[in-house]
Design a protein around this motif. Structure first.
Motif, PDB file in Angstrom:
ATOM      1  N   ILE A  26      -3.353   1.321   4.190  1.00 25.29           N
ATOM      2  CA  ILE A  26      -3.490   2.640   4.815  1.00 25.29           C
ATOM      3  C   ILE A  26      -3.721   3.749   3.785  1.00 25.29           C
ATOM      4  CG2 ILE A  26      -2.203   1.993   6.876  1.00 25.29           C
ATOM      5  CD1 ILE A  26       0.226   3.518   5.729  1.00 25.29           C
ATOM      6  N   GLY A  27      -3.803   3.373   2.504  1.00 25.75           N
ATOM      7  CA  GLY A  27      -4.144   4.349   1.468  1.00 25.75           C
ATOM      8  C   GLY A  27      -3.045   5.323   1.119  1.00 25.75           C
ATOM      9  N   VAL A  28      -1.807   4.844   1.096  1.00 30.74           N
ATOM     10  CA  VAL A  28      -0.669   5.695   0.757  1.00 30.74           C
ATOM     11  C   VAL A  28      -0.105   5.251  -0.582  1.00 30.74           C
ATOM     12  CG1 VAL A  28       1.681   6.361   1.415  1.00 30.74           C
ATOM     13  CG2 VAL A  28      -0.099   6.219   3.152  1.00 30.74           C
ATOM     14  N   VAL A  29       0.133   6.210  -1.458  1.00 33.53           N
ATOM     15  CA  VAL A  29       0.662   5.952  -2.788  1.00 33.53           C
ATOM     16  C   VAL A  29       2.151   6.305  -2.814  1.00 33.53           C
ATOM     17  CG1 VAL A  29       0.513   6.640  -5.221  1.00 33.53           C
ATOM     18  CG2 VAL A  29      -1.561   6.414  -3.848  1.00 33.53           C
ATOM     19  N   VAL A  30       2.958   5.442  -3.464  1.00 38.66           N
ATOM     20  CA  VAL A  30       4.381   5.722  -3.675  1.00 38.66           C
ATOM     21  C   VAL A  30       4.556   6.143  -5.124  1.00 38.66           C
ATOM     22  CG1 VAL A  30       6.704   4.749  -3.703  1.00 38.66           C
ATOM     23  CG2 VAL A  30       5.104   4.074  -1.910  1.00 38.66           C
ATOM     24  N   GLU A  31       5.245   7.264  -5.326  1.00 37.22           N
ATOM     25  CA  GLU A  31       5.465   7.786  -6.673  1.00 37.22           C
ATOM     26  C   GLU A  31       6.935   8.112  -6.872  1.00 37.22           C
ATOM     27  OE1 GLU A  31       2.986  11.280  -6.556  1.00 37.22           O
ATOM     28  OE2 GLU A  31       1.297  10.194  -7.409  1.00 37.22           O
ATOM     29  N   PRO A  32       7.505   7.711  -8.020  1.00 35.70           N
ATOM     30  CA  PRO A  32       8.871   8.133  -8.332  1.00 35.70           C
ATOM     31  C   PRO A  32       8.882   9.584  -8.786  1.00 35.70           C
ATOM     32  CG  PRO A  32       8.016   6.742 -10.087  1.00 35.70           C
ATOM     33  CD  PRO A  32       6.966   6.788  -9.009  1.00 35.70           C
ATOM     34  N   ILE A 153       6.398   6.113   6.434  1.00 38.28           N
ATOM     35  CA  ILE A 153       5.074   5.490   6.521  1.00 38.28           C
ATOM     36  C   ILE A 153       4.353   5.959   7.776  1.00 38.28           C
ATOM     37  CG2 ILE A 153       3.821   3.306   6.782  1.00 38.28           C
ATOM     38  CD1 ILE A 153       6.017   2.019   5.004  1.00 38.28           C
ATOM     39  N   ASP A 154       5.054   6.000   8.893  1.00 40.19           N
ATOM     40  CA  ASP A 154       4.438   6.498  10.131  1.00 40.19           C
ATOM     41  C   ASP A 154       3.963   7.939   9.963  1.00 40.19           C
ATOM     42  OD1 ASP A 154       4.826   4.105  11.470  1.00 40.19           O
ATOM     43  OD2 ASP A 154       6.649   4.776  12.496  1.00 40.19           O
ATOM     44  N   PHE A 155       4.747   8.748   9.264  1.00 37.57           N
ATOM     45  CA  PHE A 155       4.409  10.160   9.084  1.00 37.57           C
ATOM     46  C   PHE A 155       3.177  10.356   8.205  1.00 37.57           C
ATOM     47  CE2 PHE A 155       4.841  14.197   6.776  1.00 37.57           C
ATOM     48  CZ  PHE A 155       4.889  15.077   7.846  1.00 37.57           C
ATOM     49  N   VAL A 156       3.086   9.610   7.107  1.00 36.28           N
ATOM     50  CA  VAL A 156       1.986   9.836   6.167  1.00 36.28           C
ATOM     51  C   VAL A 156       0.741   9.014   6.474  1.00 36.28           C
ATOM     52  CG1 VAL A 156       3.517  10.554   4.293  1.00 36.28           C
ATOM     53  CG2 VAL A 156       2.802   8.167   4.447  1.00 36.28           C
ATOM     54  N   ALA A 157       0.861   8.000   7.325  1.00 34.63           N
ATOM     55  CA  ALA A 157      -0.300   7.161   7.652  1.00 34.63           C
ATOM     56  C   ALA A 157      -1.374   8.008   8.318  1.00 34.63           C
ATOM     57  CB  ALA A 157       0.107   6.013   8.563  1.00 34.63           C
ATOM     58  N   PRO A 158      -2.579   7.917   7.829  1.00 31.54           N
ATOM     59  CA  PRO A 158      -3.654   8.673   8.469  1.00 31.54           C
ATOM     60  C   PRO A 158      -3.896   8.195   9.885  1.00 31.54           C
ATOM     61  CG  PRO A 158      -4.520   7.284   6.697  1.00 31.54           C
ATOM     62  CD  PRO A 158      -3.039   7.116   6.695  1.00 31.54           C
ATOM     63  N   PRO A 159      -4.241   9.088  10.812  1.00 27.07           N
ATOM     64  CA  PRO A 159      -4.535   8.666  12.187  1.00 27.07           C
ATOM     65  C   PRO A 159      -5.644   7.607  12.188  1.00 27.07           C
ATOM     66  CG  PRO A 159      -4.460  11.057  12.021  1.00 27.07           C
ATOM     67  CD  PRO A 159      -4.390  10.519  10.618  1.00 27.07           C
ATOM     68  N   GLY A 160      -5.426   6.540  12.950  1.00 22.72           N
ATOM     69  CA  GLY A 160      -6.403   5.472  13.009  1.00 22.72           C
ATOM     70  C   GLY A 160      -6.478   4.645  11.744  1.00 22.72           C
ATOM     71  N   GLY A 161      -5.456   4.788  10.882  1.00 20.55           N
ATOM     72  CA  GLY A 161      -5.482   4.139   9.583  1.00 20.55           C
ATOM     73  C   GLY A 161      -4.921   2.727   9.557  1.00 20.55           C
TER      74      GLY A 161
END
Length: 168
Positions: A26-32, A153-161
């Motif tokens: 879904i193209g989400v990056v996790v950063e500390p 994850i639900d919050f940052v996931a792009p719509p339709g992603g």
């Protein structure tokens, strides 16, 4: 452009270990972020918006904690701050994955990771990779941690992603 910030390297490694394939899909990056004391300044610098959503996972997010005050201070439409009640993400891993019934109590004033390792008779060096590697899926994590991460994850996931069965 979407991010999930976590309090430290171990938090980021655990999210990658359990949710990494989905996050990449879904193209989400996790950063500390290495602490949350200056979260308001970091959020302002990130400049979240509709095309740049931000989720933040805090340790020890319980009523009356410093973390709860920090979370309450972040009021932006495109930012969600959530967390779990554990003093450290290590405690969000179910102790059974390393053969324990429960995590030991670590006295106040003793660094949690050091106290935990001393109580279970394991050296601090090397314990985290062993603990992380013992996790096979979110079923090996406490529900409070899983729920907090899933909300982010639900919050940052792009719509339709691709999240929750939607088309990629």
């Amino acid at each position: 452009p979407h991010r999930i910030w976590v309090e430290g390297l171990h938090d980021a490694e655990l999210l990658e270990h359990v949710w990494g394939d989905e996050l990449r899909e879904i193209g989400v990056v996790v950063e500390p972020m290495h602490g949350a004391d200056d979260l308001d300044l970091a959020v302002a610098a990130f400049d979240p918006g509709p095309e740049r959503r931000l989720g933040v996972l805090l340790d020890h997010l319980v009523d009356g904690s410093k973390e709860s005050r920090i979370a309450a201070s972040i009021r932006r439409t495109h930012v969600l701050v959530t967390g779990h009640p554990f003093v450290d993400v290590w405690a969000g891993v179910r102790p059974r994955v390393v053969g324990l019934q429960a995590w030991p109590d670590v006295p106040r004033g003793v660094p949690f990771k050091q106290g935990l390792c001393e109580a279970v008779g394991m050296p601090l060096e090397g314990f985290w990779p062993r603990l992380r590697s013992a996790v096979d899926s979110f079923a090996d994590l406490e529900p409070e941690l899983v729920g907090a991460v899933e909300r982010l994850i639900d919050f940052v996931a792009p719509p339709g992603g691709g999240r929750n069965g939607t088309a990629v």
